[in-house]
Design a protein around this motif. Structure first.
Motif: not given
Length: 154
Positions: A30-32, A41-45
């Motif tokens: 849900p956050l993503l 992109i920044d969060t996933c990476q």
């Protein structure tokens, strides 16, 4: 006694695996999904999936093998079936993880604004749906391993 110990390990590990996937399903996804391009992109990476993926893969494989082994060892005929079904559910987690989630995650790790594929929103959607599917498989794995344990010990 050996079967009870192996079933207890299967319940515990599949429960941990389900719990980890459930946390991802109910908090991280849900956050993503609320993030814009750069934040996504920044969060996933920033999430180190190189740590989690091998644990999930090999833990799932071991529990699948454990479930298949137990299906040949337990005394209760219904428990044999529930062990086999639990093993199949753990296989399902692995197939979805390695077939969809991990390949898409590997792409996301390399994304930069301006170099993202044209279908990146679709890839996000597929990744999210695949995660929901593997979470459901993990839940069913816990349920069937738990049923096996109850059947075998009563």
């Amino acid at each position: 006694m050996r079967n009870t110990v192996l079933l207890s390990i299967a319940v515990a590990w599949s429960g941990i695996q389900f719990g980890t996937l459930w946390i991802m399903q109910t908090s991280i996804l849900p956050l993503l999904n609320t993030r814009g391009d750069q934040d996504y992109i920044d969060t996933c990476q920033g999430i180190d999936m190189h740590f989690f993926h091998p644990i999930a893969l090999w833990g799932g494989v071991l529990m699948m093998v454990n479930g298949l082994f137990l299906a040949t060892q337990v005394d209760d005929s219904t428990a044999k079936i529930t062990c086999a079904v639990a093993a199949a559910m753990m296989l399902g987690v692995g197939i979805v993880s390695e077939g969809k989630n991990r390949p898409i995650w590997r792409m996301i790790e390399k994304w930069k604004i301006g170099t993202m594929p044209g279908n990146w929103l679709e890839l996000r959607r597929v990744w999210s749906l695949a995660h929901s599917l593997r979470t459901a498989f993990a839940f069913l794995g816990v349920v069937f391993f738990t049923l096996s344990l109850v059947l075998e010990t009563t």
